[in-house]
Design an enzyme around this catalytic site. Structure first.
Site, PDB file in Angstrom:
ATOM      1  N   CYS A 118       7.766  45.974 -24.106  1.00  0.00           N
ATOM      2  CA  CYS A 118       8.710  45.066 -23.439  1.00  0.00           C
ATOM      3  C   CYS A 118       8.761  43.737 -24.193  1.00  0.00           C
ATOM      4  O   CYS A 118       7.741  43.077 -24.366  1.00  0.00           O
ATOM      5  CB  CYS A 118       8.272  44.847 -21.995  1.00  0.00           C
ATOM      6  SG  CYS A 118       9.326  43.671 -21.114  1.00  0.00           S
ATOM      7  N   CYS A 142      12.856  47.312 -15.425  1.00  0.00           N
ATOM      8  CA  CYS A 142      12.691  45.991 -16.021  1.00  0.00           C
ATOM      9  C   CYS A 142      14.016  45.505 -16.604  1.00  0.00           C
ATOM     10  O   CYS A 142      14.658  46.227 -17.366  1.00  0.00           O
ATOM     11  CB  CYS A 142      11.624  46.054 -17.114  1.00  0.00           C
ATOM     12  SG  CYS A 142      11.477  44.518 -18.035  1.00  0.00           S
ATOM     13  N   CYS A 147       6.450  45.344 -14.601  1.00  0.00           N
ATOM     14  CA  CYS A 147       7.110  46.175 -15.595  1.00  0.00           C
ATOM     15  C   CYS A 147       6.036  47.012 -16.271  1.00  0.00           C
ATOM     16  O   CYS A 147       4.981  46.492 -16.643  1.00  0.00           O
ATOM     17  CB  CYS A 147       7.816  45.277 -16.615  1.00  0.00           C
ATOM     18  SG  CYS A 147       8.164  46.090 -18.182  1.00  0.00           S
ATOM     19  N   CYS A 198      13.377  45.420 -20.678  1.00  0.00           N
ATOM     20  CA  CYS A 198      13.144  46.614 -21.506  1.00  0.00           C
ATOM     21  C   CYS A 198      13.515  47.904 -20.792  1.00  0.00           C
ATOM     22  O   CYS A 198      13.379  48.987 -21.359  1.00  0.00           O
ATOM     23  CB  CYS A 198      11.689  46.671 -21.953  1.00  0.00           C
ATOM     24  SG  CYS A 198      10.553  47.121 -20.629  1.00  0.00           S
ATOM     25  N   ASP A 213       1.991  10.464   4.016  1.00  0.00           N
ATOM     26  CA  ASP A 213       2.741  11.341   4.895  1.00  0.00           C
ATOM     27  C   ASP A 213       1.762  12.232   5.648  1.00  0.00           C
ATOM     28  O   ASP A 213       1.489  13.357   5.258  1.00  0.00           O
ATOM     29  CB  ASP A 213       3.725  12.171   4.063  1.00  0.00           C
ATOM     30  CG  ASP A 213       4.888  12.632   4.906  1.00  0.00           C
ATOM     31  OD1 ASP A 213       4.944  12.259   6.091  1.00  0.00           O
ATOM     32  OD2 ASP A 213       5.735  13.374   4.381  1.00  0.00           O
ATOM     33  N   TYR A 245      -5.510   2.009   7.549  1.00  0.00           N
ATOM     34  CA  TYR A 245      -4.564   0.953   7.197  1.00  0.00           C
ATOM     35  C   TYR A 245      -4.602  -0.257   8.126  1.00  0.00           C
ATOM     36  O   TYR A 245      -3.865  -1.206   7.944  1.00  0.00           O
ATOM     37  CB  TYR A 245      -3.140   1.484   7.069  1.00  0.00           C
ATOM     38  CG  TYR A 245      -2.596   2.181   8.298  1.00  0.00           C
ATOM     39  CD1 TYR A 245      -2.308   1.479   9.458  1.00  0.00           C
ATOM     40  CD2 TYR A 245      -2.348   3.553   8.279  1.00  0.00           C
ATOM     41  CE1 TYR A 245      -1.807   2.109  10.576  1.00  0.00           C
ATOM     42  CE2 TYR A 245      -1.847   4.205   9.395  1.00  0.00           C
ATOM     43  CZ  TYR A 245      -1.578   3.480  10.539  1.00  0.00           C
ATOM     44  OH  TYR A 245      -1.089   4.114  11.637  1.00  0.00           O
ATOM     45  N   LYS A 279      10.999   3.219   1.902  1.00  0.00           N
ATOM     46  CA  LYS A 279      10.905   4.668   1.733  1.00  0.00           C
ATOM     47  C   LYS A 279      11.335   5.134   0.340  1.00  0.00           C
ATOM     48  O   LYS A 279      12.225   4.555  -0.276  1.00  0.00           O
ATOM     49  CB  LYS A 279      11.777   5.383   2.782  1.00  0.00           C
ATOM     50  CG  LYS A 279      11.391   5.061   4.213  1.00  0.00           C
ATOM     51  CD  LYS A 279      10.035   5.634   4.608  1.00  0.00           C
ATOM     52  CE  LYS A 279      10.096   7.081   5.018  1.00  0.00           C
ATOM     53  NZ  LYS A 279      10.504   7.305   6.396  1.00  0.00           N
ATOM     54  N   GLU A 324       0.849  -1.199   0.000  1.00  0.00           N
ATOM     55  CA  GLU A 324       0.000   0.000   0.000  1.00  0.00           C
ATOM     56  C   GLU A 324       0.880   1.242   0.000  1.00  0.00           C
ATOM     57  O   GLU A 324       2.049   1.164   0.393  1.00  0.00           O
ATOM     58  CB  GLU A 324      -0.875  -0.007   1.260  1.00  0.00           C
ATOM     59  CG  GLU A 324      -0.008  -0.088   2.508  1.00  0.00           C
ATOM     60  CD  GLU A 324      -0.758  -0.024   3.834  1.00  0.00           C
ATOM     61  OE1 GLU A 324      -1.507   0.933   4.029  1.00  0.00           O
ATOM     62  OE2 GLU A 324      -0.554  -0.922   4.662  1.00  0.00           O
ATOM     63  N   LYS A 332       2.430   4.614   1.454  1.00  0.00           N
ATOM     64  CA  LYS A 332       2.620   5.116   2.813  1.00  0.00           C
ATOM     65  C   LYS A 332       2.371   6.620   2.803  1.00  0.00           C
ATOM     66  O   LYS A 332       3.126   7.384   2.219  1.00  0.00           O
ATOM     67  CB  LYS A 332       4.028   4.817   3.303  1.00  0.00           C
ATOM     68  CG  LYS A 332       4.265   5.338   4.706  1.00  0.00           C
ATOM     69  CD  LYS A 332       5.590   4.862   5.271  1.00  0.00           C
ATOM     70  CE  LYS A 332       5.742   5.298   6.715  1.00  0.00           C
ATOM     71  NZ  LYS A 332       5.793   6.757   6.858  1.00  0.00           N
TER      72      LYS A 332
END
Ligand code: JCF
Length: 670
Positions: free
Chosen positions: A434, A410, A428, A413, A119, A227, A316, A115, A117
């Site tokens: 630009c 910017c 910008c 540009c 977290d 589980y 793991k 299955e 695992k």
């Protein structure tokens, strides 16, 4: 009589210290000091406040609901201890586990369940006569905390079992967790409200489940997977773990769909590889897979070493967080001029992928993290999302590390960069002058959800822009075969295909066209609403701020942005040029206000409909004021399931969202 200065100083210091430990405990789920030491601090504070009530402030940690976890959550003794799992970090360690099991059992091959695992946080749910009577954290395995009120708010935890043949006492053990999407949405909300942002889904789940105010827990997107079992009284159980899980499913308890029975260590490792490959597309963070000996008589024979069973192991995955060095903070200019800071990193492998860039979102985020060039940082890469920096290792900061400064001009540009009041992004001001903004707007125009010009990808847009062949989106439709054939790496065939794709894109919808223009704050949904409200570009263009705000979901900011867009002569000219080039669409059905029977309702469509396409269903729903979104959440009002529905259908069932079939949808639309 005023309190002596010394007392006032001690009080201030205590409050600061307790606040700090509350943060470590509740938010980070990583306490620095034992509970008893924390309790002493709190008692000292309460004593001072009892003697000097005039010094109590509403912000004092003593005044917060349940400032003390120990007095707030009752202790629960687990009748059957909650176990932990031993780990295997490689295929070899997994084979070692299997070999030890076989040797102890004196058999050649063992059947396992495998299955994912999760977290999250282990919890135990106690059902008496089918009713949920208690929820508890794992704690130290023997004693946990009573979090009954909180688990009752988790919608995937049944309040009573289904059927009748369940035992009189049944303790269900499993993991409470937050999905990646739920976590992202929560953090977005927290950021918007200037509240604590969680570092990862696990911390978010822990912080949410351990809320003393269960009303807060109720607003957090927590989920549950079972589980195994704890105490069971009054019923014989099947002989296999997999059969127990099946029975639990039957009683309405959620078990991970990926769970499988496999043969021998080969079966385990195949399962591992399969889940590993799917890891990034799963809706949850998993940190490995768990193998358990399937036969309960064999489990019993194997027994335990300290707190971990000999009959199970957690294999793991590589970690999703790693440490590396921040080499530099660059900025990128997006389509709407938004300037996004990007972290350039010393390349590091995170969860099996090399990461050398991470997003830093915006200036506020940099400030929140207090991240500086040269820092040692923790990078996280989970799911398909862009890697992020979650924290800075403060202890490793070099002397003289400088704060990040947003550029005033910017980088592409050289136009001025401004950050408007109330906005997260600096922008910008160069507009289509630009290069970066122009290119990004062309890429957006060509993209799949916009005009869907097949073959016109990012690279080709850059090439076309470099060559000077196009200056705006309308120029795309003036390209000819010779222009294209002169480009590097462009064959005759590709040129012909691109021209055909451009031609094909001319036949579109008003909603798509409006979305393609890249008006700031006008996403797909808003474009759709605007199209069905105004019915033509001319009417939209003529609408003033007031008229715009009559449209559902169009507020002052969106209205302002639309006005500003059409105010630009350049934009009006581009639209004229595009229409002249032959872009056309069928006239949309304009909404009549009185027909907005589904105003504000949120729908999700999944599976294939028989009598209409998904797009038609979407338009019909939107025409009645409904919103159609892509993912199911607690906010979803209806999920429409056609033939072969996907995971959204399962999600809707889990969340208890109303599900319609096609006939039900037709009825609603009538
Ligand atoms: O998903 C998990 N984190 C998980 C934890 C799954 C399991 O099957 C477990 C567990 C902790 C203990 N099984 C045990 C016995």
């Amino acid at each position: 009589m005023a309190a002596p200065k010394k007392v006032q100083q001690r009080l201030a210091a205590l409050r600061k210290e307790i606040d700090h430990h509350n943060y470590r405990y509740y938010v980070l789920d990583d306490p620095e000091i034992p509970d008893a030491a924390y309790d002493r601090l709190l008692r000292e504070l309460q004593e001072i406040e009892t003697n000097h009530p005039e010094l109590i402030t509403p912000e004092s940690p003593s005044q917060r609901v349940g400032a003390s976890p120990v007095t707030a959550f009752q202790e629960v003794r687990h009748a059957v201890p909650m176990l932990s799992l031993s780990n295997a970090f490689s295929n070899e360690e997994t084979s070692d586990f299997d070999r030890r099991v076989r040797e102890r059992l004196q058999v050649d091959s063992v059947e396992y369940t495998a299955e994912p695992k999760f977290d999250g946080l282990a919890v135990s749910l106690r059902y008496e006569n089918g009713k949920l009577v208690q929820g508890a954290t794992r704690g130290d395995g023997t004693r946990g905390e009573d979090i009954t009120q909180n688990v009752r708010t988790v919608s995937t935890i049944p309040l009573h079992l289904l059927g009748t043949n369940y035992p009189a006492v049944l303790e269900v053990r499993g993991e409470v967790l937050m999905s990646i999407a739920g976590f992202a949405a929560l953090n977005e909300r927290q950021r918007a409200n200037n509240e604590k942002v969680f570092a990862n889904p696990r911390n978010a789940a822990a912080g949410s489940l351990r809320q003393l105010d269960s009303r807060i827990t109720a607003n957090r997107p927590l989920e549950f997977f079972c589980y195994g079992l704890g105490e069971v009284v009054g019923r014989e159980l099947p002989a296999l773990h997999s059969e127990i899980l099946e029975l639990l499913r039957h009683w309405g308890v959620r078990v991970a769909a990926e769970t499988k029975v496999v043969n021998g260590v080969e079966g385990c490792l195949t399962f591992y590889r399969d889940i590993m490959q799917r890891r990034d597309s799963l809706p949850y963070e998993i940190d490995g897979v768990v193998y358990k000996v399937n036969r309960l008589d064999q489990q019993e024979k194997l027994g335990f070493v300290s707190r971990a069973p000999r009959w199970a192991v957690a294999h793991k995955f590589p970690a999703q967080e790693e440490m590396t060095t921040l080499l530099a903070i660059d900025v990128q200019v997006g389509r709407t001029g938004a300037i996004t800071p990007v972290a350039r990193l010393e390349p590091v492998v995170v969860g099996g992928v090399t990461v050398s860039n991470a997003t830093l979102h915006n200036e506020d985020e940099i400030e929140r993290l207090d991240v500086r060039k040269g820092d040692t940082v923790i990078v996280r890469r989970a799911g398909d999302v862009i890697p992020e920096i979650v924290s800075v290792v403060a202890a490793k900061r070099k002397k003289g590390a400088r704060h990040f400064r947003m550029p005033t001009h910017c980088p592409v540009c050289n136009s001025e960069v401004v950050r408007l009041e109330g906005e997260a992004a600096a922008r910008c001001t160069g507009g289509l002058f630009c290069d970066a903004q122009r290119r990004e707007s062309i890429k957006h125009f060509a993209s799949r959800r916009a005009m869907d010009i097949e073959g016109l990808g990012d690279k080709l847009v850059d090439q076309l822009d470099d060559s000077g062949l196009i200056n705006d989106i309308a120029d795309l439709y003036t390209l000819n075969k010779q222009d294209l054939a002169d480009l590097e790496r462009m064959g005759d065939k590709s040129a012909v295909n691109l021209l055909a794709a451009l031609d094909k894109s001319k036949n579109t919808t008003l909603a798509r066209f409006l979305f393609s223009l890249g008006i700031r704050l006008v996403g797909e949904a808003t474009a759709q609403t605007l199209a069905s409200h105004f019915g033509s570009v001319e009417d939209l263009q003529a609408a003033d701020l007031e008229a715009l705000q009559l449209v559902p979901d169009v507020g002052p900011a969106v209205a302002e942005s639309i006005r500003a867009f059409f105010h630009e002569k350049h934009n009006r000219d581009v639209i004229k040029k595009l229409r002249k080039a032959g872009i056309h669409w069928p006239k949309p059905e304009v909404v009549n206000k009185s027909k907005q029977t589904l105003q504000g309702k949120i729908f999700v469509l999944t599976g294939t409909l028989e009598k209409m396409t998904r797009d038609e269903a979407k338009q019909a729903l939107q025409a009645r004021g409904a919103k159609v979104t892509g993912s199911v959440s607690k906010k979803t009002d209806y999920v429409v399931g056609g033939k072969d529905p996907g995971s959204k259908y399962d999600k809707a069932q889990q969340l208890g969202v109303r599900i319609l079939d096609e006939a039900g949808l037709r009825k609603l639309l009538k």
